[in-house]
Every structure is written in structure tokens, then in C-alpha cells.
Design a protein around this motif. Structure first.
Motif, PDB file in Angstrom:
ATOM      1  N   UNK A  58       0.843  -1.192   0.000  1.00  0.00           N
ATOM      2  CA  UNK A  58       0.000   0.000   0.000  1.00  0.00           C
ATOM      3  C   UNK A  58       0.880   1.244   0.000  1.00  0.00           C
ATOM      4  N   UNK A  59       0.753   2.030  -1.041  1.00  0.00           N
ATOM      5  CA  UNK A  59       1.441   3.318  -1.107  1.00  0.00           C
ATOM      6  C   UNK A  59       0.493   4.407  -0.588  1.00  0.00           C
ATOM      7  N   UNK A  60       1.046   5.569  -0.285  1.00  0.00           N
ATOM      8  CA  UNK A  60       0.306   6.737   0.221  1.00  0.00           C
ATOM      9  C   UNK A  60      -0.417   6.395   1.514  1.00  0.00           C
ATOM     10  N   UNK A  61       0.326   5.849   2.461  1.00  0.00           N
ATOM     11  CA  UNK A  61      -0.291   5.489   3.726  1.00  0.00           C
ATOM     12  C   UNK A  61      -0.082   6.538   4.818  1.00  0.00           C
ATOM     13  N   UNK A  62       0.772   7.530   4.590  1.00  0.00           N
ATOM     14  CA  UNK A  62       0.969   8.657   5.507  1.00  0.00           C
ATOM     15  C   UNK A  62       1.343   8.255   6.930  1.00  0.00           C
ATOM     16  N   UNK A  63       2.118   7.182   7.097  1.00  0.00           N
ATOM     17  CA  UNK A  63       2.510   6.778   8.439  1.00  0.00           C
ATOM     18  C   UNK A  63       3.977   7.069   8.743  1.00  0.00           C
ATOM     19  N   UNK A  64       4.685   7.578   7.769  1.00  0.00           N
ATOM     20  CA  UNK A  64       6.066   7.983   8.006  1.00  0.00           C
ATOM     21  C   UNK A  64       6.440   9.009   6.939  1.00  0.00           C
ATOM     22  N   UNK A  65       7.579   9.640   7.128  1.00  0.00           N
ATOM     23  CA  UNK A  65       8.033  10.609   6.134  1.00  0.00           C
ATOM     24  C   UNK A  65       9.548  10.640   6.104  1.00  0.00           C
ATOM     25  N   UNK A  66      10.068  11.076   4.986  1.00  0.00           N
ATOM     26  CA  UNK A  66      11.496  11.347   4.867  1.00  0.00           C
ATOM     27  C   UNK A  66      11.664  12.829   5.182  1.00  0.00           C
ATOM     28  N   UNK A  67      12.569  13.145   6.106  1.00  0.00           N
ATOM     29  CA  UNK A  67      12.714  14.520   6.584  1.00  0.00           C
ATOM     30  C   UNK A  67      14.038  15.112   6.120  1.00  0.00           C
ATOM     31  N   UNK A  68      13.949  16.288   5.529  1.00  0.00           N
ATOM     32  CA  UNK A  68      15.123  17.025   5.072  1.00  0.00           C
ATOM     33  C   UNK A  68      15.066  18.429   5.662  1.00  0.00           C
ATOM     34  N   UNK A  69      16.223  19.066   5.757  1.00  0.00           N
ATOM     35  CA  UNK A  69      16.272  20.469   6.168  1.00  0.00           C
ATOM     36  C   UNK A  69      16.917  21.293   5.079  1.00  0.00           C
ATOM     37  N   UNK A  70      16.463  22.522   4.984  1.00  0.00           N
ATOM     38  CA  UNK A  70      16.910  23.447   3.945  1.00  0.00           C
ATOM     39  C   UNK A  70      17.182  24.800   4.587  1.00  0.00           C
TER      40      UNK A  70
END
Length: 155
Positions: free
Chosen positions: A62-74
Motif C-alpha cells: 500500500x502506497x500513500x499510507x501517511x505513516x512515516x516521512x522522509x525529513x530534510x532540512x533546507x
């Protein structure tokens, strides 16, 4: 024990590599065909080989499950947000907004609907508040952090 990277399954590895390069500036560190390691500690794996590795060939992923994210800073979050506006394929979770502690962030989906967050570097948040005339103490209160943390960001 040592944490090595985050691996995400993707439908099209070539398109995913291009997306992560064009949008986030990540480069290929190692390319093994069905598995690619990018700078920043992210690995891409084709969905078919990944399902085989985890012995779930007959199950739906299942894609687009919104249970995690990749976090970047800018550092320059406004320029990054403008860059995103010029990429027609970007689907937003939400546009650029400011959290209660002052950090500005944008969240969007990659091509396989993994959530990506790009947040303003917290050192830049501190500097932005100081540049608007807040004292170190006022900045600490505004960001809900210690005075020592604010001082370390300015050092």
C-alpha cells in the motif's frame, strides 16, 4: 548495531532516482540495478524485488499510507518552496506553513506517494527571529527551546 539507511520501495527506480536528484539534489552513491543508494542515507528498491526479499510476493503493498516521512532540512526554505511550485508533478500534503515554534515546512509526495518533509534548518529559524529584533531569551521562548540552544545556534 549501527543504523545505515532508510529503504523505500518504488515502482520505477529510474524515475525515482531522477525525482530525488531533481527535487532534493540527492546523488547516486551505489547502483545495483534493483537497489540504489542515494546520498543522505536513502536507498531505493524496486517494488518487485522488495516484495520478494520480504516474502510477500502475493500481498498488496500500500502506497500513500501517511505513516512515516522522509525529513530534510533546507537553509533557504523560501527558495525551495518556489522551486517546488515550478515542478508540475509535485502533489502536496500541504504547502509551506509555519509551525508554532517558528519552523517553516512543506510536505509533499514523491512519485510513489511516500511523504517528504522539507523543513527550515532550525539554525536559520533562530537567525530569522534574532534578525527581526527578538532577543536570545525571546527567541528561546518563541521556539520553546533553551537559551543555551539558541546560543549554540548562533555560535
Amino acid at each position: 548495531m549501527k543504523y545505515t539507511c532508510t529503504l523505500i520501495a518504488v515502482r520505477n527506480i529510474e524515475k525515482a532516482m531522477q525525482f530525488y536528484h531533481d527535487v532534493l539534489g540527492l546523488e547516486v552513491v551505489a547502483d545495483f540495478g534493483a537497489n540504489v543508494t542515494l546520498t543522505g542515507g536513502i536507498a531505493l528498491q524496486t517494488i518487485d524485488t522488495w516484495k520478494d526479499f520480504i516474502h510477500k510476493q502475493d500481498e498488496e503493498i500500500v502506497f500513500k499510507n501517511n505513516v512515516c516521512e522522509l525529513y530534510f532540512e533546507e537553509d533557504d526554505i523560501e527558495s525551495f518552496a518556489e522551486k517546488l511550485k515550478n515542478i508540475k508533478s509535485i502533489e502536496y500534503v500541504h504547502p509551506l506553513f509555519e509551525h508554532s515554534w517558528g519552523q517553516r515546512v512543506v510536505r509533499f509526495y514523491d512519485l510513489d506517494k511516500h511523504v517528504i518533509e522539507v523543513g527550515e534548518n532550525t539554525i536559520m529559524v533562530v537567525k530569522r527571529f534574532i534578525n527581526t529584533g527578538l532577543s536570545i531569551e525571546e527567541t528561546a521562548i518563541r521556539m520553546d527551546v533553551s537559551v543555551d540552544y539558541v546560543r549554540s545556534c548562533l555560535a
